[in-house]
Design a protein around this motif. Structure first.
Motif, PDB file in Angstrom:
ATOM      1  N   ARG A 144       0.760  -1.157   0.195  1.00  0.00           N
ATOM      2  CA  ARG A 144      -0.072   0.141  -0.094  1.00  0.00           C
ATOM      3  C   ARG A 144       0.871   1.214  -0.128  1.00  0.00           C
ATOM      4  N   GLU A 203       2.283   4.915  -0.261  1.00  0.00           N
ATOM      5  CA  GLU A 203       1.990   6.021   0.048  1.00  0.00           C
ATOM      6  C   GLU A 203       1.215   6.944  -0.854  1.00  0.00           C
ATOM      7  N   GLU A 204       1.556   6.828  -2.379  1.00  0.00           N
ATOM      8  CA  GLU A 204       1.067   7.779  -3.373  1.00  0.00           C
ATOM      9  C   GLU A 204      -0.292   7.392  -3.578  1.00  0.00           C
ATOM     10  N   LYS A 232      -2.571   7.450  -1.560  1.00  0.00           N
ATOM     11  CA  LYS A 232      -3.510   8.485  -0.880  1.00  0.00           C
ATOM     12  C   LYS A 232      -3.592   9.813  -1.590  1.00  0.00           C
ATOM     13  N   HIS A 248      -6.873  11.820  -6.727  1.00  0.00           N
ATOM     14  CA  HIS A 248      -6.909  10.753  -7.980  1.00  0.00           C
ATOM     15  C   HIS A 248      -6.418  11.597  -9.180  1.00  0.00           C
TER      16      HIS A 248
END
Length: 384
Positions: free
Chosen positions: A279, A281-282, A284, A287
């Motif tokens: 998962r 960090e990018e 987050k 979009h």
């Protein structure tokens, strides 16, 4: 009464992954599994059985409850002074080496003298959690069989693994179920041991110890556990649930990495994008910004070469600065250079960092927002 004065009551027995980056590839394939495993069942204790709450268990073993390690160590030292001299105190611990070998060990004290010390190997099929549980069980068994147990009212098991501590006299559906069951069975026999007339029946008490806090008994148990891990078991021991779960997870991860190394698009290979972390960090990021970064990584987006490849007749192939659009045009755009500082460093390092790492992607997204690069400088369609 402070935390160090607590005398706990005795509890009766009764992924979309490819966008991720970084991480070191494993240097070896997982070893073959020995299918001999410990029996494990999540229904060992039916849900209608009355169970001790976690909060009660934490209080029973003297959990830190917000104290610092230094405060907990001081409280434990004070607590030791309240234990009757004839009671036996067992410090137990588990250890796992970088090689994967595990072991356990314990030391026992009575009347300020060491009466027990033992270490033993458990091989590569256990985790530290299992080793801690095995060491506590072995320490209890050795202390109960020791001749001076007839003079001890209580037997204290002290260890620095909080999760193991709260399950030693409670129920569990996790790893080493059989070991915890054996511990509780042994604990039930303590009051019926042979003892001197003036000695109370007593019970088994569990106490959490802050690890690596210069508590002599705990340090001695830690050293014994390391010695055990350095020994070789006489035979291969069954896999524990925790070790098998860890091995399976690692095996799946390595298989995914191996497949990704051969199946990843060349653009992703050039940026050294792997399947780790799961998962990143990018993910987050908003979009629209994440989409721009993924387009630059894959080279599938509002780029001149891409439009020409698919014969997009209505596409605009150039930035407002007059240069053809490309996945890394933002680095070279003259308008962008005037609007915001260029990323420092050599391009051979800057581009893989910005497009190939979570930290770089986050910085790049912030730069896109600050410069309004895709809205004002290099939009999909120029202003009318």
């Amino acid at each position: 009464m402070g935390h160090g004065d607590l005398k706990p009551e005795v509890y009766p027995s009764a992924a979309y992954i490819p966008v991720g980056i970084g991480g070191k590839r494993a240097s070896h394939e997982p070893r073959p599994l020995n299918i001999h495993t410990h029996t494990h069942t999540h229904t060992l204790h039916p849900p209608w059985t009355i169970q001790e709450s976690r909060e009660a268990a934490l209080t029973r073993v003297g959990a830190p409850e917000g104290r610092t390690k230094e405060q907990a160590a001081d409280n434990f030292q004070i607590f030791l002074q309240s234990i009757p001299e004839n009671d036996i105190i067992i410090y137990s611990d588990g250890s796992k080496l970088d090689s994967g070998q595990t072991g356990g060990g314990f030391v026992g004290f009575q009347a300020n003298s060491q009466i027990l010390r033992h270490s033993f190997p458990l091989g590569p099929n256990k985790e530290v959690f299992d080793a801690e549980a095995e060491a506590a069980r072995a320490g209890l068994e050795a202390a109960a069989a020791h001749p001076t147990a007839q003079r001890a009212s209580n037997l204290w098991i002290c260890l620095d693994n909080l999760e193991v501590a709260i399950h030693l006299l409670s129920s569990t559906t996790g790893s080493s179920q059989a070991v915890f069951e054996e511990f509780r069975t042994l604990a039930d026999t303590w009051p019926t041991r042979r003892r001197l007339p003036q000695t109370e029946r007593g019970s088994i008490r569990i106490r959490w110890v802050p690890g690596h806090a210069d508590i002599p008994g705990n340090e001695a148990a830690d050293q014994a556990a390391k010695e055990g891990a350095n020994k070789t078991p006489s035979s291969s021991l069954p896999w524990s649930y925790a070790a098998l779960k860890r091995h399976t997870k690692s095996h799946d991860f390595l298989k995914a990495q191996t497949h990704w190394q051969s199946a990843a698009p060349q653009a992703y290979q050039d940026l050294e994008i792997t399947t780790f972390p799961r998962r990143p960090e990018e993910l987050k990021l908003p979009h629209p910004l994440l989409g721009r970064i993924l387009a630059a990584r894959s080279k599938h987006g509002d780029f001149a070469d891409y439009h020409e490849r698919f014969n997009h007749q209505d596409a605009h192939l150039s930035c407002r600065c007059g240069t053809r659009k490309s996945p890394i045009h933002f680095i070279f755009c003259q308008i962008a250079k005037r609007k915001a500082p260029r990323f420092p460093g050599n391009l051979s390092e800057v581009i893989p960092f910005l497009l190939g790492t979570p930290k770089g992607a986050i910085q790049l997204a912030a730069w896109f927002s600050e410069t309004q690069f895709f809205e004002d400088i290099c939009p999909r369609r120029p202003p009318s």
